[in-house]
Design a protein around this motif. Structure first.
Motif, short mmCIF file in Angstrom:
data_model
loop_
_atom_site.label_atom_id
_atom_site.label_comp_id
_atom_site.label_asym_id
_atom_site.label_seq_id
_atom_site.Cartn_x
_atom_site.Cartn_y
_atom_site.Cartn_z
N GLY A 36 0.51 5.64 -1.02
CA GLY A 36 -0.42 6.64 -1.47
C GLY A 36 0.12 7.98 -1.58
O GLY A 36 1.57 8.17 -1.24
N THR B 196 0.90 -1.21 -0.03
CA THR B 196 0.10 0.06 -0.02
C THR B 196 0.75 1.09 -0.09
O THR B 196 1.72 1.50 0.92
N THR C 272 -7.28 0.75 -6.34
CA THR C 272 -6.90 2.15 -6.18
C THR C 272 -8.13 3.04 -5.49
O THR C 272 -9.28 2.77 -5.75
N TYR C 273 -7.55 4.22 -4.78
CA TYR C 273 -8.60 5.17 -4.03
C TYR C 273 -8.28 6.45 -4.25
O TYR C 273 -7.21 6.77 -4.43
N TYR C 274 -9.43 7.13 -4.37
CA TYR C 274 -9.28 8.56 -4.53
C TYR C 274 -10.08 9.48 -3.63
O TYR C 274 -11.00 9.07 -3.46
N SER D 138 -4.83 9.77 -2.58
CA SER D 138 -5.18 8.68 -3.63
C SER D 138 -4.00 7.76 -2.87
O SER D 138 -2.82 7.91 -2.46
N THR D 139 -4.60 6.22 -2.80
CA THR D 139 -3.80 5.07 -2.77
C THR D 139 -3.84 4.08 -3.66
O THR D 139 -4.98 3.74 -4.53
N ASN D 140 -2.74 3.20 -3.85
CA ASN D 140 -2.56 2.06 -4.84
C ASN D 140 -2.41 1.08 -3.83
O ASN D 140 -1.22 1.12 -2.96
N THR E 244 -4.99 10.48 -11.64
CA THR E 244 -4.68 8.82 -11.81
C THR E 244 -3.40 8.28 -11.01
O THR E 244 -2.28 8.85 -11.25
N ILE E 245 -3.67 7.35 -10.19
CA ILE E 245 -2.43 6.61 -9.53
C ILE E 245 -1.83 5.44 -10.23
O ILE E 245 -2.88 4.73 -10.69
N SER E 246 -0.81 5.30 -10.20
CA SER E 246 -0.37 4.08 -10.90
C SER E 246 1.17 3.59 -10.26
O SER E 246 1.84 4.52 -9.64
#
Length: 126
Positions: free
Chosen positions: A35, A33, A57-59, A49-51, A68-70
């Protein structure tokens, strides 16, 4: 020793884009995890945001549809693509990583993250 290093901040006009990167080192297994959080002047640090490497994925509502997280294939670098930037996005952006996989209800809680980067400034002018 774990290190998180953010790059990619800068100045941009309203409507512009920036891409933040966070390089993680010091832990061979990596982090499930990771973010992004941000802190605007005079305000508390807030979740962005977290990936989760394991999935999900969470925003924050304020960035949904714009950010956009990646991660890269090696899962050692976290990215945040920020489009349609607004002046209210101006803040210091921090990368964070948790020792353990966080459940979805905890990903927005900064107390659950164990490691933090030094932050990178993002300034959006009107």
């Amino acid at each position: 020793q774990v290190q998180l290093v953010e790059t990619g901040g800068g100045w941009v006009q309203t409507g512009g884009s920036l891409r933040l990167s966070c390089s993680a080192s010091g832990r061979t297994s990596g982090f499930d995890t990771m973010g992004w959080f941000r802190q605007a002047p005079g305000k508390e640090r807030e979740f962005v945001s977290t990936n989760r490497r394991s999935g999900g994925t969470y925003y924050a509502e304020s960035v949904k549809g714009r950010f956009t997280i990646s991660r890269d294939n090696a899962k050692t670098t976290l990215y945040l693509q920020m489009n349609s930037l607004k002046p209210e996005d101006t803040a210091v952006y921090y990368c964070a990583a948790a020792n353990n996989r966080l459940i979805s209800s905890s990903v927005g809680d900064q107390r659950m993250y164990n490691y933090w980067g030094q932050g990178t400034q993002v300034t959006v002018s009107s």
